[in-house]
Design an enzyme around this catalytic site. Structure first.
Site, short mmCIF file in Angstrom:
data_model
loop_
_atom_site.label_atom_id
_atom_site.label_comp_id
_atom_site.label_asym_id
_atom_site.label_seq_id
_atom_site.Cartn_x
_atom_site.Cartn_y
_atom_site.Cartn_z
N ARG A 132 -1.14 1.99 -2.38
CA ARG A 132 -0.66 1.14 -1.55
C ARG A 132 0.88 1.34 -1.31
NH1 ARG A 132 -4.18 -1.64 -4.29
NH2 ARG A 132 -5.56 -2.86 -3.24
N HIS A 155 3.52 0.34 2.01
CA HIS A 155 4.70 -0.31 1.65
C HIS A 155 5.79 0.69 1.81
CE1 HIS A 155 3.32 -4.10 -0.27
NE2 HIS A 155 2.08 -3.54 -0.21
N ASN A 178 6.95 -6.91 -2.50
CA ASN A 178 6.94 -5.75 -3.58
C ASN A 178 7.14 -6.33 -4.96
OD1 ASN A 178 6.47 -4.05 -1.50
ND2 ASN A 178 8.53 -3.42 -1.45
N HIS A 202 -8.10 -2.60 0.47
CA HIS A 202 -8.28 -3.49 -0.66
C HIS A 202 -9.45 -3.44 -1.09
CE1 HIS A 202 -4.75 -6.61 0.98
NE2 HIS A 202 -4.36 -5.42 0.34
#
Length: 328
Positions: free
Chosen positions: A58, A62, A90, A189
């Protein structure tokens, strides 16, 4: 200071020209072991803590959406800078930064001041997918690490778990990523876990109604109610799909059956704009894999064009520029 150390330092602090030219096997001559080292360390991390590889994957999302893929996400706060780790999307969510620390340490031993933290994030994300049963692909490398980070930029850009499909499509289009790219990349996911904090409103007050999300399949809602009771510990985590350690298309099958963990996931199926892609990926895993790889490569191409360096430590910018050390 020896000429060798001066050369390494000069390499590390050299500014990046706008729009670095990224290419496969970038470190073939300067650090031929780089990709092997990253995968080895990712495999070790997975054996130690299976959830960690999903967390590291991830980081690419981000990091790249906030001013390009430049490892700004990895910077710790300083007295003069509040970094991205404390942004709304975050804080208390991203984890396993120590895995990148371990990778960087291993690479520095093999090839000092050569491989950027930004490239490590890209390689590690690819390896997280491949090591859990997903597709493998060749990554383009050659990025530099940012000299700063911005909590505000992260807050302004990154979506919340309450986001709906329309807002997600709009966000991805800002980065020249299509609705299909967005749905495929949401398949990240397929592995990992999410916090109760992210779904409490779905379970107890969807859209301020005081009721649960009607899209939740009843038995799945009961399961989530037990996992995340009202007034309970919101840092408890639940699986993002029914096979959280295996990268596959189960995530999309779960969405079709109303068993998506996050609101931002389930709306991909309830929205007419994205429903078709969810159905397609739920029925054709190979098509999902192809689309996911294409999306990851596109996302990895995002750059800020800002000056950069090769950090010695992924958590901090290099302390002294070359001219200061030459004068000391």
């Amino acid at each position: 200071m020896s000429p060798v150390h001066l050369l390494l330092l000069f390499t590390a602090v050299a500014a990046a020209v706008p729009g670095e030219i990224l290419r496969p096997r970038f470190y073939r001559e300067t650090c031929p072991e780089a990709e092997f080292i990253v995968r080895r360390e990712m495999r070790k991390a997975m054996l130690k803590e299976p959830r960690s590889v999903a967390s590291v994957m991830r980081f690419q999302f981000h990091d790249c959406f906030v001013n390009g893929c430049d490892a700004s996400l990895l910077l710790d706060d300083t007295p003069n800078m509040v970094g991205e780790k404390l942004s709304l999307s975050n804080i208390n969510s991203l984890r396993s930064f120590e895995v990148v620390d371990d990778i960087k340490e291993a690479i520095e031993k093999a090839c000092p001041a050569t491989v950027s933290c930004a490239d490590i994030v890209i390689m590690a994300a690819r390896d997280a997918v491949a090591l859990t049963g997903g597709p493998d692909w060749e990554v383009k490398l050659g990025r530099k690490d940012s000299l700063t980070a911005s909590q505000k930029d992260s807050d302004d850009i990154m979506p919340s778990p309450r986001a709906n499909a329309t807002s997600l499509v709009d966000l991805f289009r800002r980065f020249n990523l299509s609705a299909k790219d967005m749905v495929a990349l949401s398949g990240s996911h397929s592995i990992g876990e999410g916090r109760c904090f992210s779904i409490m409103f779905r379970l107890y007050n969807q859209s301020g109604s005081g009721k649960p999300d009607p899209a939740l399949e009843p038995s799945f809602r009961e399961k989530l109610n037990k996992l995340c009771p009202l007034g309970g510990d919101e840092n408890v985590t639940g699986d993002l799909d029914a096979t959280p350690r295996v990268f596959d298309n189960q995530y999309f099958k779960d969405l079709v059956s109303g068993r998506g963990f996050l609101n931002s996931d389930q709306t991909l199926y309830t929205s007419p704009e994205t429903r078709g892609y969810v159905e397609m990926f739920s029925e054709d895993q190979e098509e999902f894999f192809r689309a996911f790889v294409e999306g990851m490569v596109k996302m990895g191409d995002l750059q800020s064009g800002r000056p950069g360096e090769i950090r010695f430590n992924c958590r901090v910018v290099n302390r002294k520029p070359l001219n200061v050390l030459l004068e000391s």
